[in-house]
Motif scaffolding. Structure first.
Motif, PDB file in Angstrom:
ATOM      1  N   LEU A 128      -5.906   6.943  -5.047  1.00 37.17           N
ATOM      2  CA  LEU A 128      -6.351   6.265  -3.826  1.00 37.17           C
ATOM      3  C   LEU A 128      -7.236   7.177  -2.990  1.00 37.17           C
ATOM      4  O   LEU A 128      -8.226   6.737  -2.403  1.00 37.17           O
ATOM      5  N   SER A 170       0.830  -1.214   0.000  1.00 35.98           N
ATOM      6  CA  SER A 170       0.000   0.000   0.000  1.00 35.98           C
ATOM      7  C   SER A 170       0.858   1.255   0.000  1.00 35.98           C
ATOM      8  O   SER A 170       0.498   2.275  -0.607  1.00 35.98           O
ATOM      9  N   TYR A 195     -14.260   8.307   3.321  1.00 39.03           N
ATOM     10  CA  TYR A 195     -13.082   8.746   4.076  1.00 39.03           C
ATOM     11  C   TYR A 195     -12.392   9.843   3.280  1.00 39.03           C
ATOM     12  O   TYR A 195     -11.877   9.617   2.195  1.00 39.03           O
ATOM     13  N   THR A 236     -15.885   6.251  -0.667  1.00 33.61           N
ATOM     14  CA  THR A 236     -16.423   5.357   0.365  1.00 33.61           C
ATOM     15  C   THR A 236     -16.611   6.059   1.704  1.00 33.61           C
ATOM     16  O   THR A 236     -16.924   5.415   2.703  1.00 33.61           O
ATOM     17  N   PHE A 273      -7.474  10.872   3.172  1.00 28.38           N
ATOM     18  CA  PHE A 273      -6.349  10.130   2.619  1.00 28.38           C
ATOM     19  C   PHE A 273      -5.334  11.112   2.025  1.00 28.38           C
ATOM     20  O   PHE A 273      -5.692  12.163   1.498  1.00 28.38           O
ATOM     21  N   SER A 302      -2.183   9.570   6.070  1.00 28.89           N
ATOM     22  CA  SER A 302      -2.916  10.824   6.237  1.00 28.89           C
ATOM     23  C   SER A 302      -1.950  11.892   6.719  1.00 28.89           C
ATOM     24  O   SER A 302      -1.046  11.615   7.515  1.00 28.89           O
ATOM     25  N   ALA A 349     -10.986   6.520  -1.739  1.00 31.98           N
ATOM     26  CA  ALA A 349     -11.335   6.576  -0.323  1.00 31.98           C
ATOM     27  C   ALA A 349     -12.472   7.560  -0.082  1.00 31.98           C
ATOM     28  O   ALA A 349     -13.393   7.291   0.709  1.00 31.98           O
TER      29      ALA A 349
END
Length: 386
Positions: free
Chosen positions: A49, A38, A58, A56, A61, A113, A53
């Motif tokens: 990415l 990752s 979030y 969904t 990121f 993050s 994120a």
């Protein structure tokens, strides 16, 4: 503290202020931190990415323009407690922690993050509630593999595989190797592993795979020492005839009651369980095409591109497809103790160690599957090559 910072895909080692633990948090001296696939993706493709994120739910990121300290597979020693903590362990106690902290009610992914610096540093902040003391004098090298091994354990648990079922692991990178190790820890008797790389096939054997194949020369489906009972539609249809021939001869019990009982207790014909640990376009469709009927496919590999497959193939074979991500706190704890108790040996995965100044070289080296599987970072080491 010294830390490896990545910005727009470029690493540099900097002196950063010592992190300050917030409410419910603990400051830890990092002793080891694994380099994860990752992290390799995030270094170069973090914007993509981040978009996924955000879709969904979030929104925090990392982005390419931010300066980020990566690293979420870490272990270290307790240094200092923040406010509102239970102060559960003495200073110097070795711990592992799930790589997530919370600011108010906002969760932040440690090492992925800008609000939660990761383990490619001398120190990292963790959340006390998801921190665990390292038991049995477990080494830092092995404790650091709790996180990736927990990913494998979660995949095995979610697969609901029985000990007598055959497991096929397609792809023997670090996560595939973790899945193999955890399948054997769960008592699965037959594990067939498949990878093009000779080095990865060697590591799969060391992790406990019973059969290891090169898919360029041999089909994994024919390599299992345990014969697959249902290989096609004819086998599946004949199974209905054979079952009815037997059940209708049972005196005094309506045959449909026996079917209902089998459904209730989830008994009946079952195919193998396939763990897709490659994560490239076309792999799911290939598995659906080649796998026998009644197979359960567990998708562990992370494909970053749009992919396609033929639903009718899976329908005609009645194949289950299940996607998995991460682990829960119970699985994380159980993984740590399985390693510490000697039920799982993660040592085959560890193929090198570098210091902070060697991270850039380690990332380049990990692009080739022929040399390394899991490279660990020791923040106090002066090694620049794994």
């Amino acid at each position: 503290m010294r830390a490896a910072v990545v910005t727009k895909g470029e690493f540099r080692v900097e002196d950063l202020p010592t992190p300050v633990p917030g409410t419910g948090q603990v400051l830890v001296n990092v002793t080891r931190c694994g380099i994860c696939g990752s992290d390799l993706h995030a270094r170069l493709h973090c914007d993509e990415l981040a978009d996924l994120a955000a879709a969904t739910g979030y929104d925090n990121f990392m982005r390419s323009g931010q300066s980020i300290v990566l690293g979420h597979e870490f272990t270290g020693d307790i240094v200092e407690y923040g406010p509102g903590t239970r102060r559960r362990w003495q200073t110097g106690t070795p711990v592992v922690a799930m790589p997530i902290v919370r600011q108010g009610r906002a969760p932040q992914l440690t090492g992925l993050s800008a609000a939660a610096s990761g383990g490619y540093a001398e120190q990292v902040v963790v959340q006390e509630s998801v921190t665990l003391a390292v038991p049995n004098g477990l080494s830092a090298d092995h404790a650091a593999l709790t996180e990736p091994m927990a990913v494998g354990w979660h995949a095995v648990r979610r697969s609901r595989i029985g000990k007598g079922q055959t497991a096929f692991v397609i792809g023997c990178g670090p996560i595939g190797l973790a899945v193999i190790s955890m399948l054997k820890a769960a008592g699965v008797r037959t594990v067939v592993a498949s990878d093009f790389s000779p080095r990865r096939r060697e590591l799969a054997t060391r992790c406990g795979a019973d059969v290891v194949v090169d898919p360029g020369t041999e089909s994994p489906w024919g390599a299992s020492p345990k014969k697959i009972r249902i290989n096609g539609a004819n086998d599946l249809l004949n199974l209905a005839f054979d079952a009815m021939d037997k059940l209708t001869r049972v005196p005094g019990v309506p045959w449909w009651y026996l079917f209902r009982a089998a459904h209730t207790f989830q008994q009946g014909p079952a195919g193998p369980v396939v763990f897709e640990c490659v994560g490239v376009p076309g792999m799911i469709d290939q598995i659906l095409t080649d796998a026998p009927p009644m197979t359960r496919v567990v998708v562990v590999g992370v494909c970053m591109q749009t992919d396609t497959f033929h639903p009718a193939t899976a329908i005609n074979k009645e194949i289950d497809v299940r996607f998995v991500l991460g682990y829960d706190p119970g699985e994380f704890r159980d993984t740590l103790h399985m390693i510490a108790d000697g039920k799982v040996d993660p040592s085959p995965l560890i193929t090198g160690t570098v210091g902070l100044d060697g991270i850039d070289t380690a990332f380049t080296t990990l692009a080739s599957p022929e040399h390394h599987a899991k490279i660990l970072v020791d923040p106090r080491s002066d090694r620049t090559t794994p």
